[in-house]
Write a protein that holds these residues in place. Structure first.
Motif, PDB file in Angstrom:
ATOM      1  N   ASP A 134     -14.682   0.511   8.436  1.00 42.55           N
ATOM      2  CA  ASP A 134     -13.547  -0.411   8.494  1.00 42.55           C
ATOM      3  C   ASP A 134     -13.187  -0.593   9.963  1.00 42.55           C
ATOM      4  O   ASP A 134     -12.781   0.353  10.628  1.00 42.55           O
ATOM      5  CB  ASP A 134     -12.374   0.191   7.711  1.00 42.55           C
ATOM      6  N   ASP A 135     -13.375  -1.814  10.483  1.00 41.98           N
ATOM      7  CA  ASP A 135     -13.065  -2.049  11.895  1.00 41.98           C
ATOM      8  C   ASP A 135     -11.732  -2.763  12.058  1.00 41.98           C
ATOM      9  O   ASP A 135     -11.425  -3.300  13.123  1.00 41.98           O
ATOM     10  CB  ASP A 135     -14.187  -2.832  12.580  1.00 41.98           C
ATOM     11  N   GLY A 136     -10.949  -2.806  10.984  1.00 38.81           N
ATOM     12  CA  GLY A 136      -9.635  -3.418  11.062  1.00 38.81           C
ATOM     13  C   GLY A 136      -9.619  -4.902  10.787  1.00 38.81           C
ATOM     14  O   GLY A 136      -8.553  -5.521  10.732  1.00 38.81           O
ATOM     15  N   PHE A 137     -10.806  -5.479  10.599  1.00 42.05           N
ATOM     16  CA  PHE A 137     -10.895  -6.911  10.300  1.00 42.05           C
ATOM     17  C   PHE A 137     -10.235  -7.196   8.955  1.00 42.05           C
ATOM     18  O   PHE A 137     -10.521  -6.535   7.957  1.00 42.05           O
ATOM     19  CB  PHE A 137     -12.365  -7.340  10.275  1.00 42.05           C
ATOM     20  N   VAL A 138      -9.326  -8.166   8.936  1.00 42.88           N
ATOM     21  CA  VAL A 138      -8.668  -8.538   7.685  1.00 42.88           C
ATOM     22  C   VAL A 138      -9.060  -9.963   7.324  1.00 42.88           C
ATOM     23  O   VAL A 138      -8.644 -10.910   8.004  1.00 42.88           O
ATOM     24  CB  VAL A 138      -7.129  -8.445   7.817  1.00 42.88           C
ATOM     25  N   PRO A 139      -9.898 -10.136   6.288  1.00 38.89           N
ATOM     26  CA  PRO A 139     -10.303 -11.481   5.900  1.00 38.89           C
ATOM     27  C   PRO A 139      -9.120 -12.273   5.366  1.00 38.89           C
ATOM     28  O   PRO A 139      -8.347 -11.770   4.563  1.00 38.89           O
ATOM     29  CB  PRO A 139     -11.354 -11.244   4.810  1.00 38.89           C
ATOM     30  N   SER A 140      -8.976 -13.501   5.866  1.00 39.45           N
ATOM     31  CA  SER A 140      -7.821 -14.302   5.461  1.00 39.45           C
ATOM     32  C   SER A 140      -8.064 -15.022   4.144  1.00 39.45           C
ATOM     33  O   SER A 140      -7.146 -15.185   3.353  1.00 39.45           O
ATOM     34  CB  SER A 140      -7.489 -15.312   6.549  1.00 39.45           C
ATOM     35  N   THR A 141      -9.305 -15.440   3.905  1.00 43.95           N
ATOM     36  CA  THR A 141      -9.565 -16.222   2.690  1.00 43.95           C
ATOM     37  C   THR A 141     -10.774 -15.677   1.942  1.00 43.95           C
ATOM     38  O   THR A 141     -11.897 -16.039   2.230  1.00 43.95           O
ATOM     39  CB  THR A 141      -9.847 -17.690   3.041  1.00 43.95           C
ATOM     40  N   ILE A 142     -10.526 -14.760   1.009  1.00 36.97           N
ATOM     41  CA  ILE A 142     -11.595 -14.292   0.127  1.00 36.97           C
ATOM     42  C   ILE A 142     -11.581 -15.175  -1.113  1.00 36.97           C
ATOM     43  O   ILE A 142     -10.596 -15.214  -1.845  1.00 36.97           O
ATOM     44  CB  ILE A 142     -11.404 -12.821  -0.277  1.00 36.97           C
ATOM     45  N   GLU A 143     -12.675 -15.918  -1.302  1.00 39.50           N
ATOM     46  CA  GLU A 143     -12.789 -16.771  -2.482  1.00 39.50           C
ATOM     47  C   GLU A 143     -13.411 -15.966  -3.617  1.00 39.50           C
ATOM     48  O   GLU A 143     -14.122 -14.994  -3.392  1.00 39.50           O
ATOM     49  CB  GLU A 143     -13.688 -17.974  -2.177  1.00 39.50           C
TER      50      GLU A 143
END
Length: 173
Positions: A134-143
């Motif tokens: 986990d590199d802290g990336f937060v996906p904004s739009t998971i379809e």
DNA sequence: TACTGGATTCACT
DNA sequence: GTGAATCCAGTAA
């Protein structure tokens, strides 16, 4: 950048599939961001663990382990087993290359070929040869959508992907 | 023991 | 859009 705890994979398969999108897969020193997953549960006719067999036992007996199998005699598919005391796994369908990856990863067979993933990794615990960070990336739009390419697929949306990401596998983006 | 078909990909039309 | 490549797990007998 920290490794996911083993308990991460003990949760519900669908939840794990969704939460894995955006995480970083590391195999043989090659890194890629997971941009597409699919959830396979034991009540799903398209899942190997719909029936318990010698091969699918791994999906019942473990969670947080790599489940690799050969498909069409030519390609491998990488899954991560999920759910304590239940059958389940998440198929890693596509990666966005980050480090040291030269080949394409926009499909389950292609990513295994590019990352040199074979049956030798089957059954290995996540955190060993196969690591997920986990590199802290937060996906904004998971379809989410119904699965593609499976004749027995249910019409329930169990496929998760990063909308607009060019590395999501062919077809519906 | 023998047969069938698949959680895919790619070349070709 | 269509079909071939390829081989093993699962199933039937």
């Amino acid at each position: 950048m920290k490794a996911l705890p083993h308990s991460f994979f003990a949760s519900d398969t669908v939840e794990v599939a969704q939460r894995l999108v955006g995480k970083v897969l590391v195999v043989h020193g090659m890194k890629g961001r997971i941009v597409e997953t699919e959830a396979y549960r034991e009540n799903d006719p398209a899942s190997h663990c719909f029936r318990r067999t010698a091969r699918s036992a791994l999906m019942f007996d473990t969670y947080g382990h790599a489940y690799v199998y050969l498909i069409y005699g030519m390609y491998h598919c990488l899954n991560v087993t999920t759910e304590r005391n239940k059958g389940g796994a998440v198929l890693i369908r596509a990666l966005e290359p980050l480090e040291s990856i030269t080949g394409k990863c926009d499909g389950p067979g292609k990513l295994c070929r590019s990352l040199k993933i074979g049956l030798s990794l089957n059954g290995q615990k996540i955190g060993d040869t196969v690591r997920i960070l986990d590199d802290g990336f937060v996906p904004s739009t998971i379809e989410t959508s119904a699965r593609i390419g499976i004749t027995k697929a249910t019409d329930v949306p169990w496929r998760f992907f990063l909308k607009g990401n060019p590395y999501v596998s062919r077809g519906k983006r």
